[in-house]
Scaffold this motif. Structure first.
Motif, PDB file in Angstrom:
ATOM      1  N   ALA A  55       0.837  -1.204   0.000  1.00  0.00           N
ATOM      2  CA  ALA A  55       0.000   0.000   0.000  1.00  0.00           C
ATOM      3  C   ALA A  55       0.870   1.250   0.000  1.00  0.00           C
ATOM      4  O   ALA A  55       0.561   2.234  -0.680  1.00  0.00           O
ATOM      5  N   ASP A  56       1.970   1.217   0.759  1.00  0.00           N
ATOM      6  CA  ASP A  56       2.908   2.349   0.763  1.00  0.00           C
ATOM      7  C   ASP A  56       3.465   2.590  -0.635  1.00  0.00           C
ATOM      8  O   ASP A  56       3.515   3.726  -1.103  1.00  0.00           O
ATOM      9  N   LEU A  57       3.875   1.520  -1.290  1.00  0.00           N
ATOM     10  CA  LEU A  57       4.432   1.629  -2.640  1.00  0.00           C
ATOM     11  C   LEU A  57       3.386   2.173  -3.613  1.00  0.00           C
ATOM     12  O   LEU A  57       3.681   3.054  -4.423  1.00  0.00           O
ATOM     13  N   ALA A  58       2.169   1.672  -3.505  1.00  0.00           N
ATOM     14  CA  ALA A  58       1.105   2.132  -4.404  1.00  0.00           C
ATOM     15  C   ALA A  58       0.834   3.618  -4.208  1.00  0.00           C
ATOM     16  O   ALA A  58       0.713   4.364  -5.184  1.00  0.00           O
ATOM     17  N   ARG A  59       0.752   4.065  -2.971  1.00  0.00           N
ATOM     18  CA  ARG A  59       0.511   5.490  -2.711  1.00  0.00           C
ATOM     19  C   ARG A  59       1.661   6.353  -3.236  1.00  0.00           C
ATOM     20  O   ARG A  59       1.434   7.438  -3.777  1.00  0.00           O
ATOM     21  N   THR A  60       2.869   5.873  -3.057  1.00  0.00           N
ATOM     22  CA  THR A  60       4.047   6.600  -3.529  1.00  0.00           C
ATOM     23  C   THR A  60       4.011   6.771  -5.041  1.00  0.00           C
ATOM     24  O   THR A  60       4.209   7.868  -5.566  1.00  0.00           O
ATOM     25  N   VAL A  61       3.720   5.692  -5.749  1.00  0.00           N
ATOM     26  CA  VAL A  61       3.667   5.729  -7.217  1.00  0.00           C
ATOM     27  C   VAL A  61       2.502   6.589  -7.703  1.00  0.00           C
ATOM     28  O   VAL A  61       2.647   7.368  -8.651  1.00  0.00           O
ATOM     29  N   VAL A  62       1.354   6.483  -7.037  1.00  0.00           N
ATOM     30  CA  VAL A  62       0.192   7.275  -7.447  1.00  0.00           C
ATOM     31  C   VAL A  62       0.484   8.769  -7.302  1.00  0.00           C
ATOM     32  O   VAL A  62       0.140   9.563  -8.180  1.00  0.00           O
ATOM     33  N   PHE A  63       1.133   9.163  -6.231  1.00  0.00           N
ATOM     34  CA  PHE A  63       1.426  10.589  -6.075  1.00  0.00           C
ATOM     35  C   PHE A  63       2.508  11.061  -7.035  1.00  0.00           C
ATOM     36  O   PHE A  63       2.466  12.200  -7.496  1.00  0.00           O
ATOM     37  N   ALA A  64       3.464  10.211  -7.368  1.00  0.00           N
ATOM     38  CA  ALA A  64       4.443  10.584  -8.404  1.00  0.00           C
ATOM     39  C   ALA A  64       3.707  10.802  -9.726  1.00  0.00           C
ATOM     40  O   ALA A  64       3.985  11.766 -10.453  1.00  0.00           O
ATOM     41  N   ALA A  65       2.758   9.936 -10.024  1.00  0.00           N
ATOM     42  CA  ALA A  65       1.966  10.087 -11.247  1.00  0.00           C
ATOM     43  C   ALA A  65       1.099  11.344 -11.194  1.00  0.00           C
ATOM     44  O   ALA A  65       0.951  12.047 -12.199  1.00  0.00           O
ATOM     45  N   PHE A  66       0.558  11.650 -10.026  1.00  0.00           N
ATOM     46  CA  PHE A  66      -0.258  12.858  -9.868  1.00  0.00           C
ATOM     47  C   PHE A  66       0.584  14.111 -10.141  1.00  0.00           C
ATOM     48  O   PHE A  66       0.127  15.041 -10.813  1.00  0.00           O
ATOM     49  N   ILE A  67       1.807  14.132  -9.640  1.00  0.00           N
ATOM     50  CA  ILE A  67       2.696  15.272  -9.900  1.00  0.00           C
ATOM     51  C   ILE A  67       2.954  15.386 -11.401  1.00  0.00           C
ATOM     52  O   ILE A  67       2.967  16.485 -11.961  1.00  0.00           O
ATOM     53  N   ALA A  68       3.133  14.244 -12.061  1.00  0.00           N
ATOM     54  CA  ALA A  68       3.343  14.249 -13.513  1.00  0.00           C
ATOM     55  C   ALA A  68       2.111  14.789 -14.241  1.00  0.00           C
ATOM     56  O   ALA A  68       2.240  15.580 -15.180  1.00  0.00           O
ATOM     57  N   VAL A  69       0.922  14.394 -13.813  1.00  0.00           N
ATOM     58  CA  VAL A  69      -0.307  14.862 -14.459  1.00  0.00           C
ATOM     59  C   VAL A  69      -0.437  16.375 -14.323  1.00  0.00           C
ATOM     60  O   VAL A  69      -0.866  17.060 -15.255  1.00  0.00           O
ATOM     61  N   LEU A  70      -0.052  16.922 -13.183  1.00  0.00           N
ATOM     62  CA  LEU A  70      -0.103  18.376 -13.012  1.00  0.00           C
ATOM     63  C   LEU A  70       0.819  19.093 -14.002  1.00  0.00           C
ATOM     64  O   LEU A  70       0.617  20.265 -14.293  1.00  0.00           O
ATOM     65  N   GLY A  71       1.799  18.380 -14.522  1.00  0.00           N
ATOM     66  CA  GLY A  71       2.699  18.949 -15.521  1.00  0.00           C
ATOM     67  C   GLY A  71       2.049  19.119 -16.888  1.00  0.00           C
ATOM     68  O   GLY A  71       2.617  19.771 -17.767  1.00  0.00           O
ATOM     69  N   LEU A  72       0.865  18.545 -17.084  1.00  0.00           N
ATOM     70  CA  LEU A  72       0.170  18.723 -18.355  1.00  0.00           C
ATOM     71  C   LEU A  72      -0.294  20.160 -18.553  1.00  0.00           C
ATOM     72  O   LEU A  72      -0.491  20.609 -19.671  1.00  0.00           O
ATOM     73  N   PHE A  73      -0.467  20.871 -17.438  1.00  0.00           N
ATOM     74  CA  PHE A  73      -0.854  22.276 -17.521  1.00  0.00           C
ATOM     75  C   PHE A  73       0.397  23.098 -17.809  1.00  0.00           C
ATOM     76  O   PHE A  73       1.383  23.002 -17.089  1.00  0.00           O
ATOM     77  N   PRO A  74       0.387  23.890 -18.864  1.00  0.00           N
ATOM     78  CA  PRO A  74       1.597  24.628 -19.235  1.00  0.00           C
ATOM     79  C   PRO A  74       1.966  25.692 -18.209  1.00  0.00           C
ATOM     80  O   PRO A  74       1.097  26.227 -17.514  1.00  0.00           O
ATOM     81  N   GLY A  98       8.302  12.148   0.363  1.00  0.00           N
ATOM     82  CA  GLY A  98       9.669  12.302  -0.142  1.00  0.00           C
ATOM     83  C   GLY A  98       9.996  11.259  -1.202  1.00  0.00           C
ATOM     84  O   GLY A  98      10.600  11.568  -2.231  1.00  0.00           O
ATOM     85  N   ALA A  99       9.545  10.038  -0.963  1.00  0.00           N
ATOM     86  CA  ALA A  99       9.796   8.972  -1.938  1.00  0.00           C
ATOM     87  C   ALA A  99       9.058   9.237  -3.246  1.00  0.00           C
ATOM     88  O   ALA A  99       9.599   9.000  -4.336  1.00  0.00           O
ATOM     89  N   SER A 100       7.833   9.749  -3.169  1.00  0.00           N
ATOM     90  CA  SER A 100       7.076  10.003  -4.401  1.00  0.00           C
ATOM     91  C   SER A 100       7.716  11.125  -5.212  1.00  0.00           C
ATOM     92  O   SER A 100       7.817  11.040  -6.437  1.00  0.00           O
ATOM     93  N   VAL A 101       8.169  12.173  -4.542  1.00  0.00           N
ATOM     94  CA  VAL A 101       8.828  13.273  -5.257  1.00  0.00           C
ATOM     95  C   VAL A 101      10.171  12.807  -5.808  1.00  0.00           C
ATOM     96  O   VAL A 101      10.528  13.139  -6.946  1.00  0.00           O
ATOM     97  N   LEU A 102      10.902  12.025  -5.042  1.00  0.00           N
ATOM     98  CA  LEU A 102      12.185  11.506  -5.528  1.00  0.00           C
ATOM     99  C   LEU A 102      11.987  10.622  -6.757  1.00  0.00           C
ATOM    100  O   LEU A 102      12.744  10.722  -7.734  1.00  0.00           O
ATOM    101  N   LEU A 103      10.958   9.790  -6.745  1.00  0.00           N
ATOM    102  CA  LEU A 103      10.641   8.968  -7.916  1.00  0.00           C
ATOM    103  C   LEU A 103      10.319   9.860  -9.113  1.00  0.00           C
ATOM    104  O   LEU A 103      10.837   9.637 -10.213  1.00  0.00           O
ATOM    105  N   PHE A 104       9.492  10.861  -8.902  1.00  0.00           N
ATOM    106  CA  PHE A 104       9.146  11.783  -9.985  1.00  0.00           C
ATOM    107  C   PHE A 104      10.405  12.467 -10.541  1.00  0.00           C
ATOM    108  O   PHE A 104      10.604  12.517 -11.756  1.00  0.00           O
ATOM    109  N   LEU A 105      11.255  12.975  -9.662  1.00  0.00           N
ATOM    110  CA  LEU A 105      12.471  13.666 -10.115  1.00  0.00           C
ATOM    111  C   LEU A 105      13.414  12.724 -10.859  1.00  0.00           C
ATOM    112  O   LEU A 105      14.052  13.120 -11.837  1.00  0.00           O
ATOM    113  N   ALA A 106      13.477  11.480 -10.416  1.00  0.00           N
ATOM    114  CA  ALA A 106      14.311  10.497 -11.112  1.00  0.00           C
ATOM    115  C   ALA A 106      13.777  10.235 -12.520  1.00  0.00           C
ATOM    116  O   ALA A 106      14.552  10.137 -13.485  1.00  0.00           O
ATOM    117  N   LEU A 107      12.468  10.146 -12.654  1.00  0.00           N
ATOM    118  CA  LEU A 107      11.863   9.931 -13.981  1.00  0.00           C
ATOM    119  C   LEU A 107      12.130  11.120 -14.903  1.00  0.00           C
ATOM    120  O   LEU A 107      12.405  10.949 -16.087  1.00  0.00           O
TER     121      LEU A 107
END
Length: 187
Positions: A10-29, A60-69
Motif C-alpha cells: 500500500a505504501d508503494l502504491a501510494r508513492t507511485v500514485v502521487f508521483a503520477a499525480f505530480i506528472a499529471v499536473l505537468g500537463l498544464f503549461p 519524499g519517496a514520491s517526489v524523488l521517484l518523480f524527479l528520477a523519472l
C-alpha cells in the motif's frame, strides 16, 4: 499505543500514485510572468499535497521517484520538459526544492495526526512553500548573479502560491476527515 505502519504494498502504491499525480499536473503549461525565467506552474501543488496526505517518508519517496523519472528524460515537467537540462536551468532549484517541500509538509502534518485540522495544514503548506523558496531563490541567483534580484523576481509567485496552499490544505483536510489514517501512521 505505539504507531503502526501500513502495508508495504500500500505504501508503494501510494508513492507511485502521487508521483503520477505530480506528472499529471505537468500537463498544464507554465506561465511566464513579467519576463521571469521561471514559470508559474500548478505542478508544485503535487509535492505539497503528497506531504499533506502521505507524510514525510512516502511524500519524499514520491517526489524523488518523480524527479528520477524527469532526470532520465521523461518529459513530465510543465511544458514537456525532461532530462537533466531543467535541473541545470534557473527553475532547477525550485524543482529540486519540491523534495524538501514534501518532506517538511509531511513532518509537520505527522505531528497533527490522527486528523490534522485546516490550521495545521495551512501552516504545513506555508512551510513547504518556504522550503521550496529556500532552495529555489539561491539557485536562481546563480543564474542572475544577484540574490536580491532573484528574491524580488520570485515575488511574482506569491499570490499564486498562496492560492495553491489554501486549495491543497482544503483538499488535504477533506481527505484526513474521510480517511484519518491517510498519512500512514495510526495512533
Amino acid at each position: 499505543m505505539p504507531a503502526q505502519r501500513t502495508e508495504p504494498a500500500a505504501d508503494l502504491a501510494r508513492t507511485v500514485v502521487f508521483a503520477a499525480f505530480i506528472a499529471v499536473l505537468g500537463l498544464f503549461p507554465g506561465l511566464y510572468l513579467a519576463g521571469a525565467a521561471v514559470p508559474v506552474v500548478l505542478q508544485n501543488m503535487g509535492p505539497l499535497l503528497a506531504g499533506s496526505i502521505l507524510g514525510a517518508r512516502r511524500a519524499g519517496a514520491s517526489v524523488l521517484l518523480f524527479l528520477a523519472l524527469v532526470a532520465i528524460g521523461l518529459p513530465l515537467l510543465s511544458g514537456g520538459r525532461g532530462g537533466i537540462a531543467p535541473f541545470a536551468g534557473p527553475s532547477g532549484g525550485f524543482v529540486i526544492g519540491w523534495l524538501l517541500s514534501a518532506v517538511v509538509v509531511g513532518l509537520i502534518v505527522q505531528r497533527g495526526l490522527p486528523r490534522p485540522g485546516l490550521p495545521l495544514l495551512l501552516v504545513a503548506n506555508l512551510a513547504g512553500i518556504a522550503a521550496d523558496y529556500l532552495i529555489g531563490i539561491p539557485y536562481w541567483a546563480l543564474f542572475t548573479g544577484d540574490l536580491g534580484a532573484a528574491a524580488v523576481q520570485s515575488l511574482v509567485f506569491l499570490p499564486g502560491d498562496a492560492v495553491k496552499l489554501v486549495l491543497v490544505s482544503l483538499v488535504a483536510a477533506a481527505v484526513h476527515r474521510a480517511l484519518p489514517s491517510s498519512a500512514g501512521v495510526r495512533r
